[in-house]
Design a protein around this motif. Sequence first.
Motif, PDB file in Angstrom:
ATOM      1  N   LEU A 353      -6.540 -34.476  15.924  1.00 27.03           N
ATOM      2  CA  LEU A 353      -5.106 -34.655  16.125  1.00 27.03           C
ATOM      3  C   LEU A 353      -4.875 -36.134  16.386  1.00 27.03           C
ATOM      4  N   ALA A 354      -4.217 -36.805  15.457  1.00 32.24           N
ATOM      5  CA  ALA A 354      -4.101 -38.261  15.520  1.00 32.24           C
ATOM      6  C   ALA A 354      -3.485 -38.715  16.832  1.00 32.24           C
ATOM      7  N   GLY A 355      -4.193 -39.614  17.513  1.00 27.69           N
ATOM      8  CA  GLY A 355      -3.677 -40.221  18.732  1.00 27.69           C
ATOM      9  C   GLY A 355      -3.718 -39.332  19.943  1.00 27.69           C
ATOM     10  N   VAL A 356      -4.204 -38.095  19.796  1.00 25.11           N
ATOM     11  CA  VAL A 356      -4.166 -37.149  20.908  1.00 25.11           C
ATOM     12  C   VAL A 356      -5.563 -36.684  21.300  1.00 25.11           C
ATOM     13  N   MET A 357      -6.288 -36.027  20.386  1.00 23.18           N
ATOM     14  CA  MET A 357      -7.608 -35.504  20.718  1.00 23.18           C
ATOM     15  C   MET A 357      -8.430 -35.320  19.451  1.00 23.18           C
ATOM     16  N   GLY A 358      -9.723 -35.591  19.555  1.00 26.97           N
ATOM     17  CA  GLY A 358     -10.633 -35.433  18.429  1.00 26.97           C
ATOM     18  C   GLY A 358     -10.981 -33.984  18.167  1.00 26.97           C
ATOM     19  N   GLY A 359     -11.640 -33.766  17.046  1.00 24.82           N
ATOM     20  CA  GLY A 359     -12.059 -32.426  16.671  1.00 24.82           C
ATOM     21  C   GLY A 359     -13.485 -32.139  17.089  1.00 24.82           C
ATOM     22  N   ALA A 360     -13.782 -30.838  17.282  1.00 28.00           N
ATOM     23  CA  ALA A 360     -15.100 -30.444  17.776  1.00 28.00           C
ATOM     24  C   ALA A 360     -16.177 -30.545  16.709  1.00 28.00           C
ATOM     25  N   GLU A 361     -15.805 -30.414  15.432  1.00 25.16           N
ATOM     26  CA  GLU A 361     -16.812 -30.290  14.384  1.00 25.16           C
ATOM     27  C   GLU A 361     -17.597 -31.582  14.172  1.00 25.16           C
ATOM     28  N   THR A 362     -16.971 -32.734  14.400  1.00 29.71           N
ATOM     29  CA  THR A 362     -17.639 -34.012  14.135  1.00 29.71           C
ATOM     30  C   THR A 362     -17.857 -34.819  15.409  1.00 29.71           C
ATOM     31  N   GLU A 363     -17.888 -34.141  16.571  1.00 22.63           N
ATOM     32  CA  GLU A 363     -18.058 -34.875  17.826  1.00 22.63           C
ATOM     33  C   GLU A 363     -19.491 -35.384  17.968  1.00 22.63           C
ATOM     34  N   ILE A 364     -19.654 -36.349  18.862  1.00 25.05           N
ATOM     35  CA  ILE A 364     -20.967 -36.917  19.146  1.00 25.05           C
ATOM     36  C   ILE A 364     -21.812 -35.890  19.904  1.00 25.05           C
ATOM     37  N   SER A 365     -23.065 -35.731  19.478  1.00 27.29           N
ATOM     38  CA  SER A 365     -23.992 -34.811  20.145  1.00 27.29           C
ATOM     39  C   SER A 365     -25.275 -35.557  20.475  1.00 27.29           C
ATOM     40  N   GLN A 388       3.780 -32.695  23.369  1.00 28.32           N
ATOM     41  CA  GLN A 388       4.653 -31.652  23.897  1.00 28.32           C
ATOM     42  C   GLN A 388       4.419 -30.324  23.184  1.00 28.32           C
ATOM     43  N   GLN A 389       4.230 -30.384  21.866  1.00 36.20           N
ATOM     44  CA  GLN A 389       4.050 -29.152  21.104  1.00 36.20           C
ATOM     45  C   GLN A 389       2.782 -28.424  21.520  1.00 36.20           C
ATOM     46  N   HIS A 390       1.676 -29.164  21.652  1.00 34.67           N
ATOM     47  CA  HIS A 390       0.390 -28.541  21.951  1.00 34.67           C
ATOM     48  C   HIS A 390       0.035 -28.583  23.432  1.00 34.67           C
ATOM     49  N   LYS A 391       0.954 -29.135  24.234  1.00 32.06           N
ATOM     50  CA  LYS A 391       0.750 -29.201  25.688  1.00 32.06           C
ATOM     51  C   LYS A 391      -0.589 -29.872  26.031  1.00 32.06           C
ATOM     52  N   ILE A 392      -0.793 -31.048  25.422  1.00 25.58           N
ATOM     53  CA  ILE A 392      -1.980 -31.853  25.684  1.00 25.58           C
ATOM     54  C   ILE A 392      -1.535 -33.215  26.211  1.00 25.58           C
ATOM     55  N   ALA A 393      -2.160 -33.653  27.289  1.00 22.83           N
ATOM     56  CA  ALA A 393      -1.925 -35.010  27.787  1.00 22.83           C
ATOM     57  C   ALA A 393      -3.280 -35.637  28.071  1.00 22.83           C
ATOM     58  N   THR A 394      -3.764 -36.456  27.145  1.00 20.43           N
ATOM     59  CA  THR A 394      -5.027 -37.157  27.311  1.00 20.43           C
ATOM     60  C   THR A 394      -4.765 -38.614  27.635  1.00 20.43           C
ATOM     61  N   GLU A 395      -5.798 -39.312  28.109  1.00 20.17           N
ATOM     62  CA  GLU A 395      -5.642 -40.743  28.389  1.00 20.17           C
ATOM     63  C   GLU A 395      -5.246 -41.489  27.119  1.00 20.17           C
ATOM     64  N   ALA A 396      -5.787 -41.074  25.971  1.00 19.16           N
ATOM     65  CA  ALA A 396      -5.437 -41.732  24.709  1.00 19.16           C
ATOM     66  C   ALA A 396      -3.984 -41.473  24.342  1.00 19.16           C
TER      67      ALA A 396
END
Length: 854
Positions: A353-365, A388-396
């Motif tokens: 999700l641009a500017g909000v949160m990364g995806g799980a499939e390509t995260e660092i492991s 607001q739509q997804h009710k996410i508030a990250t530092e990014a």
Amino acid sequence: MQIPLSWLKELVDIDVPAEVLADRMTKAGIETTLTYIGVPQQHIPGIQMPPSDHLVWDRERIKLGRILEVKPHPDADRLVLAIVDYGADEPEQCVTGAPNLFEYKGIGPLEAPLWTVIALEGAEVWDGHSDTPKRMILKGRPLRGIYNKSMVCSEKELGISDEHEGVILMHDDPGKPVGTPLQDVFGDVVLTVELTPNLARCYSVTGVAREISALLDKPLRMPSTHVMMAGPDISQSVKILIEDADLNPRFTAMLLMGTTIQPSPEWLQRRLKLIGQRPINNIVDVTNYVMFESGQPLHAFDYDKLVERAGGIPTIITRRARPGETVETLDGQLRKLTTDNELVCDTAGPLALAGVMGGAETEISDGTTNVLLESANWHFINVRRTMQQHKIATEASIRFSRGVHQAQAEIGVRRGIELMRQLGGGTVSSGVMDVVAKPAPRIAVTLYESEIKRLTGMAVGIKQAANILVRLQFDVTLRADSLVAVVPDHRTDISDDPVIGQADLIEEIARIIGLDNLPTTLMDETLPEQWSNVPLEREEHTRDVLVALGLQENITHRFSTPEAEALLIPRGAAGRPGLNVPAGADYVRIANPIQPDKTVLRHSLLPNILNAVRSNLRHTSHQAVFEIGSVYFRVAGQQLPDEPSRLAIVLAGPRQPDHFSRQAAPSADFFDLKGIVEGLLRGLHISAWSLKAQGGPSLHPGRSAAITIDGSVAGHFGELHPLVARAFGLPADVPVMVGEFDLERIQNAVNPLYGTAPVPTTPPVYEDIALVVRDSVPAGDLHAVIEQSGGDLLRSARLFDVYTGSSVPQGHKSLAFSLVYQAEDRTLSDAEVAAVRKKIVKAAQKAFDAQLRG
């Protein structure tokens, strides 16, 4: 946001106490409070700081130590003996049960240095085993047969955090010799900066350091963005495609090959903990570190997973989500996307999700070896809507939603990739993938010296103003009586409008000088001639009178539908909804209504306020409300509609609210509403009015009236027609009283100059009389005749009873009035009272063939 003072000192020389710095920042518009880590609070004259009860580390008893050996305890398997060098002639033996020391037990002297914190006898620390905060003083005592007078400390015992799973152990050289007071090693002050939306530039350590640099007039040391690149050109490894330049003006990426995922060094972990972040691994920690340092959020992808998804060289695509798409974010949530969401994708689908949160499939492991680091710029409003739509508030997302300049993207990606290389090894591919789809405009603002004086009252010379702006990193060109300031990239809050931009620059100058230094002066310019807004004043007076009469104000939507307003007219009745609707007037229709029940601008206040009363009756039985607002009539030949003001009043339920001290009151009726209308007219000092038995189609026949002012109808009121009440879903057992009035006509009749009478000094004479008249004679008409014929000696006449019965002829009624006689200069005699009464009866007989009863 929390920022350690030690971090700030790496970027700017701070030569004032933390308390002075916090005071200067607060007075410059950046509210700052302090949290102390082991160091004492300083009390500075003239600066008020709340007292702190934190633990101050004793410089003589809490020190940096080095563990030389960990021996087994001879009588306890769960205890060990830590031999600690703290700079004294002999090392100290500490009995401890810290689980993280057991791996070193019994292996002999340690070859690799293992640093810790030792507290000696007499030191004050927090009790690590207590569930509630409690301090203790270390005292020597035997532990399972071995005398112990010191301890190696955990973070909880020092007040650093709640961590008590083990003692503090450091493998990296802290840069201080053993025996150094811990205050000089880990002692710090954490600044908590309260950031409002207009302070987006301060959502980073560098941003706050810029402000401090300007406030203290000290040079700023920017973090290095030099990158050691030795790999092949990055253009051979990844491609970038931006589909919507407005939502994604810039996208940058760099590639690190052959790195190792491992814990971050202790200095980085310690710094992240101080700002409230949890260390994860070196790659993820760097993305967080650089975001807090520069204000530019980063995201790291596992490059090999991108290659696997693409089946070759990956192409990073930024685009809007397509209907039905989903993405699993790093928090494990599968999120359903809409076309309003901007995404980072590849040819196989969504990645983040641009500017909000990364995806799980390509995260660092833990198995990641190749890292693609992304640093982009996103449209702040789109990010805000996605949050607001997804009710996410990250530092990014918090930073992007307040605005990050696109120039920060390259700074962030360069700083991040080099730190990753230093902390994990590997080779950085040559070059930066940098796609600028929509370049940011260059903003230059002209500021005049006279404008600074006009807005601040301070005599700030143009050279002084230029110096302050240069300290804030503006590029300034001086002129004779003005300057031109080119806005730096990080200042997204400076407007490109010539007037607003000047005000923004003047605010910056005033902040740095100190808002507390603004002089208290009178305005140089002459105040404009004051004038009264008579309609507004009379409208507010109307509100005050109605509230004093026991009503509450309602405010409803100005939108309605023709169908909803048609409910005001009972089936089969003639008429149009609304009061005094001009002939041929139509509705003002909404081109893009937000809801099906809001398609036109209203002709009447009653439909919406009746709906509100219906809803409120479910919770409160007593309703006494009013609304003042405009109605809208579209008149042929006029570009704009007429917008006359109206007043609506609604009474429903008991006359008074329920109360334990009295019996239930009867329901409000026509006379309650009539009393409120008369009270309003008296409160507005309107005299030329009258009532007549004439109601509109929405009112109950025989229980309604019209009010006329200077011969023109100014409103109707009465009981709501039962069919109308049913159409609006109002309870059948609750009579509803309504009224709608032409507020402009009422206000035009207000007499701003009205007479007053002194308090009477003579006694009044009270008398009741009853007059028998035909049923068709309105009580109001008889009342008018009584007041007119009573002359100056009749002070008031009030109807208090209507009687029809056996003693009254058929087709007649008896109206009883309470009369008050009074003269200003004497006590009235019986003869004078009788003479006035005779005139009243005679006038009533002449007008209505009335007969005195009793």
